[in-house]
Design a protein around this motif. Sequence first.
Motif, mmCIF file in Angstrom:
data_model
loop_
_atom_site.group_PDB
_atom_site.id
_atom_site.type_symbol
_atom_site.label_atom_id
_atom_site.label_comp_id
_atom_site.label_asym_id
_atom_site.label_seq_id
_atom_site.Cartn_x
_atom_site.Cartn_y
_atom_site.Cartn_z
ATOM 1 N N ASN A 409 0.804 -1.222 0.000
ATOM 2 C CA ASN A 409 0.000 0.000 0.000
ATOM 3 C C ASN A 409 0.836 1.270 0.000
ATOM 4 O OD1 ASN A 409 -2.439 -1.487 0.155
ATOM 5 N ND2 ASN A 409 -2.149 -1.766 2.355
ATOM 6 N N LYS A 410 1.797 1.327 0.882
ATOM 7 C CA LYS A 410 2.554 2.567 1.083
ATOM 8 C C LYS A 410 3.586 2.785 -0.027
ATOM 9 C CE LYS A 410 4.027 3.287 5.209
ATOM 10 N NZ LYS A 410 4.687 3.049 6.494
ATOM 11 N N VAL A 411 3.829 4.059 -0.316
ATOM 12 C CA VAL A 411 4.840 4.398 -1.320
ATOM 13 C C VAL A 411 6.223 3.977 -0.850
ATOM 14 C CG1 VAL A 411 5.891 6.303 -2.598
ATOM 15 C CG2 VAL A 411 3.435 6.321 -2.144
ATOM 16 N N SER A 412 6.440 4.004 0.477
ATOM 17 C CA SER A 412 7.756 3.656 1.020
ATOM 18 C C SER A 412 8.034 2.157 1.004
ATOM 19 C CB SER A 412 7.882 4.179 2.456
ATOM 20 O OG SER A 412 6.882 3.601 3.286
ATOM 21 N N ASP A 413 7.005 1.321 0.793
ATOM 22 C CA ASP A 413 7.225 -0.129 0.737
ATOM 23 C C ASP A 413 8.003 -0.477 -0.529
ATOM 24 O OD1 ASP A 413 5.771 -0.252 3.028
ATOM 25 O OD2 ASP A 413 3.888 -0.819 2.050
ATOM 26 N N LEU A 414 8.869 -1.456 -0.407
ATOM 27 C CA LEU A 414 9.721 -1.848 -1.542
ATOM 28 C C LEU A 414 9.496 -3.309 -1.888
ATOM 29 C CD1 LEU A 414 12.092 -1.156 -3.498
ATOM 30 C CD2 LEU A 414 13.621 -2.079 -1.756
ATOM 31 N N VAL A 415 9.278 -3.571 -3.176
ATOM 32 C CA VAL A 415 9.177 -4.937 -3.704
ATOM 33 C C VAL A 415 10.379 -5.154 -4.614
ATOM 34 C CG1 VAL A 415 7.808 -6.543 -5.095
ATOM 35 C CG2 VAL A 415 6.664 -4.899 -3.595
ATOM 36 N N ALA A 416 11.095 -6.270 -4.406
ATOM 37 C CA ALA A 416 12.311 -6.529 -5.177
ATOM 38 C C ALA A 416 12.408 -8.014 -5.498
ATOM 39 C CB ALA A 416 13.555 -6.076 -4.414
ATOM 40 N N ARG A 417 13.101 -8.286 -6.622
ATOM 41 C CA ARG A 417 13.420 -9.677 -6.950
ATOM 42 C C ARG A 417 14.741 -10.018 -6.277
ATOM 43 N NH1 ARG A 417 14.773 -12.233 -12.907
ATOM 44 N NH2 ARG A 417 14.754 -14.422 -12.281
#
Length: 512
Positions: A409-417
């Motif tokens: 949800n948050k812009v600060s959350d990070l999704v990475a491979r």
Amino acid sequence: MLLCLLFLVLLQLLLMGEVRLFLHPLVLSMEKQFADSQQHRVAMVLQRELHDLQRISQDWSSWDSLYDYASAPNPTFANENLIPETMDGLELDLFLLYDKEGRLISSLTSQDEAGMPRALTLLIPPDLQHLQLFRALFSRPSGDKTDSFEGIVPTPSGLMAISLQPVLHSDKQGPVNGALLMGRLLTPAYLDHLAQIAGVPFSLSQVSAPQDFSRYRIEDHRVTHVTEPWQEPGVPSLLLTVQVSSELGQLAGETLEYAWVFTAVALGGLTLVFIYLIHRLVLRPLRQLEQYVGLVWRNDLQAIPAPPTRNDEIGRLSNSFVGLLDELAIKQQILARYSYEDSLTGIANRRRFEEVFTQAFLRAKQASGSLALLMIDVDYFKPFNDHYGHPEGDKVLQQVAMAIARSVNKVSDLVARYGGEEFVVLLEGADLAVAHQVAERICQNVAQLDIPHASSRCANRVTVSCGYTAGIPQGKDNGRRWHMVADESLYQAKGAGRNCARGQQLPPLSSG
């Protein structure tokens, strides 16, 4: 009058000689600075490649599971980790694991154009185990565990960038239990790719007698530099040749010719005018350009204002130089984007995740805030690739990455491979309950993709398993505990039948 005219002619010739003596070294200095910057850019790109290989090898060599495997090899670890998909995910061509006695216990190679594994003997550098650096890895004192070796060495299949690391526990404690060597072939196609990133054509070749070459020279718009990647007897040096544009020299020659013709015509009463014009139209702009080049050499390209635009030869020289710098700035931006983005899925790569995680961890530690980490693994991804093929597997990874990205949800959350079929999610300010909600949402969103998976043993479609943890950094805490607990939770989810999420609160930091 004739004597006066002769005096003026001699004065013009002397003036032109002075101008040429001043301009020629200045242009040579500009070309030298430009050539130095080009050679430096190529060296930085090669150094980034070695640093990336070092980072990967250090990550693997300090893995507790690999440490245990070096002591007692077991098929389960090998079948799950030492597989061709690992080589593809890490973009490696050679993976060698040695035990503490220096014996080779595991090896992997990349596939050739025909899809067959490359011959191991064509990838191992000649006389590897006789190199001083290899012997020193097993003869170092027990307290010396930080040495590593990176460089570019010749192999029967061509030049290869390699990294040799000691196998240690993740906490760097205990004795060295072996050695890990990773290699990446510098094929012509790969070197062309690096040249595109650097924006500078270059070549690497092996030389057996570096004393026959000057250490550094510029000749015919080519920069030649002999470098020794390793201080090792018997390891040949490398010849780095960088192609430099000749546009600066050509424009400088046109400028000198223009100045000569102009002064030859401006005899007599135009002498003083000529001196004034030389100072105003040639010397001062070139000094400005020289100052600009000096600023560029010492600062960031985008932080320096361009010199004033002029509609003459000096202006074209300046505009060409500024245009070239603009192109270099674009290449820098592309290079920065490539270094932080996973090329397949378009999300952040592992390097970007590690940098953001380190910054987020420090912020949480300073503010006593909570930090949550999720590790996600695609269930039975290898059987999927075997059944449907690698192109379909790549599509699945792209769709799963987008499903995970939609779950935060948050812009600060990070999704990475994180590597291969493994993904990570970093949630700043999230506690265990929030991490649980996000993990469940990820499992649901991936399942709702409804991608058929005939080889799965937990469902008839593509699913993921998720492990998560959350906690507040304490005292001498470091981020490694988050990875270990989240990874342990992921294994719990797999043990519970997969297609589910498991998590646990980060345990308090032990006082011992």
